[in-house]
Design a protein around this motif. Structure first.
Motif, mmCIF file in Angstrom:
data_model
loop_
_atom_site.group_PDB
_atom_site.id
_atom_site.type_symbol
_atom_site.label_atom_id
_atom_site.label_comp_id
_atom_site.label_asym_id
_atom_site.label_seq_id
_atom_site.Cartn_x
_atom_site.Cartn_y
_atom_site.Cartn_z
ATOM 1 N N HIS A 39 1.101 -1.203 0.036
ATOM 2 C CA HIS A 39 -0.037 -0.139 -0.157
ATOM 3 C C HIS A 39 0.826 1.299 -0.028
ATOM 4 O O HIS A 39 1.707 1.618 0.943
ATOM 5 N N GLU A 94 -0.203 2.357 -10.098
ATOM 6 C CA GLU A 94 -1.292 1.444 -9.707
ATOM 7 C C GLU A 94 -0.978 0.275 -10.341
ATOM 8 O O GLU A 94 -1.684 -0.826 -9.576
ATOM 9 N N LYS A 135 -1.104 -0.980 -4.370
ATOM 10 C CA LYS A 135 -2.426 -0.354 -3.925
ATOM 11 C C LYS A 135 -1.952 0.921 -3.714
ATOM 12 O O LYS A 135 -1.286 1.429 -2.798
ATOM 13 N N SER A 177 -3.246 4.950 -2.794
ATOM 14 C CA SER A 177 -3.953 6.079 -2.248
ATOM 15 C C SER A 177 -3.421 7.364 -2.039
ATOM 16 O O SER A 177 -2.401 7.808 -1.750
ATOM 17 N N GLU A 231 -7.258 12.791 -10.851
ATOM 18 C CA GLU A 231 -8.034 12.007 -11.436
ATOM 19 C C GLU A 231 -7.924 11.730 -13.088
ATOM 20 O O GLU A 231 -7.991 10.829 -13.791
ATOM 21 N N SER A 273 -5.425 8.278 -12.004
ATOM 22 C CA SER A 273 -5.450 7.728 -10.514
ATOM 23 C C SER A 273 -6.634 7.507 -10.045
ATOM 24 O O SER A 273 -7.871 8.294 -10.377
ATOM 25 N N SER A 274 -6.896 6.267 -9.366
ATOM 26 C CA SER A 274 -8.329 5.712 -9.200
ATOM 27 C C SER A 274 -8.815 5.888 -7.739
ATOM 28 O O SER A 274 -10.037 5.856 -7.337
ATOM 29 N N ASN A 275 -7.917 6.186 -6.911
ATOM 30 C CA ASN A 275 -8.301 6.472 -5.432
ATOM 31 C C ASN A 275 -7.800 7.700 -5.010
ATOM 32 O O ASN A 275 -6.570 7.823 -4.323
#
Length: 226
Positions: free
Chosen positions: A3, A76, A80, A82, A93, A97-99
């Motif tokens: 992470h 990613e 993982k 964040s 975004e 980036s998805s998170n």
């Protein structure tokens, strides 16, 4: 999958052409921040505040993500990832980036002055007379000085599970965002990227005194070798 938690500030977007939040003289785009970034400022001159954020929103459509944004999105594939950002732009975004968690709100959203949870997407000008469904004036979805940071608890929970921490383009001196690094597990490998860092490398902390596009690429290469 490890992470990777990434904390980003104004320096992340600077190379895209978005000015840092405020200059050394305390002004933001020529305005006293107390006039345009406080509830009191909005109450005193709502038209000025709405116009200020309309200009920021308009500027957002004139810039693009920089290579650092794209490199974070590419991580990613193997991690993982964040991202917890103090920025109100959507460049993370748009780079893929998805998170992404926005601690200080988002330029492309507005909310009701009655209900903080009544949030709407908004890409055009916001003016006096634009109302929420309950008939109350809409305002920028921005966390102003003196207001609570609604996403901070979620951000803390994310930091507590970090295997790697990357800090980009922020002095980490504005609270409560600055306190997030203290929730990362002890001895977590940490990379601090800023052209004018206020700390030095030690133990598990690697300081990279370079702009985001160069520094993120260096960390990208390090992480993908391991």
């Amino acid at each position: 999958m490890k992470h990777l938690v990434v904390l980003t500030g104004a320096g992340m977007s600077a190379e895209s052409g978005i000015n840092t939040f405020r200059d050394a003289d305390g002004l933001w785009e020529g305005h006293d921040v107390m006039e345009v970034a406080t509830p009191e400022g909005f109450a005193a001159n709502p038209e000025l505040v709405l116009d200020f954020y309309n200009q920021r929103r308009k500027q957002l459509f004139e810039v693009e993500p920089n290579q650092a944004h794209f490199d974070l999105a590419a991580l990613e594939k193997n991690f993982k990832v964040s991202i917890i950002t103090q920025n109100v732009d959507d460049l993370h975004e748009r780079a893929g980036s998805s998170n992404v968690i926005h601690l200080h709100g988002e330029l492309r959203k507005v909310k009701s002055t009655l209900d903080d949870n009544d949030i709407l997407p908004w890409d055009t000008e916001l003016i006096l007379g634009d109302l929420c469904k309950n008939g109350h004036q809409l305002r920028p979805h921005i966390v102003w000085f003196g207001e609570a940071v609604p996403m901070i608890e979620q951000a803390i929970a994310i930091c507590e599970t970090a295997d790697i921490l990357m800090i980009i383009g922020t002095s980490m001196q504005v609270y409560p965002a600055a306190g997030l690094k203290d929730y990362v597990p002890e001895n977590t490998p940490t990379y601090f990227i800023d052209p004018k860092p206020n700390i030095s490398s030690k133990n598990n902390l690697t300081v990279i005194a370079k702009p985001a596009t160069i520094g993120v690429k260096e960390v990208f290469d390090i992480l993908n070798k391991n």
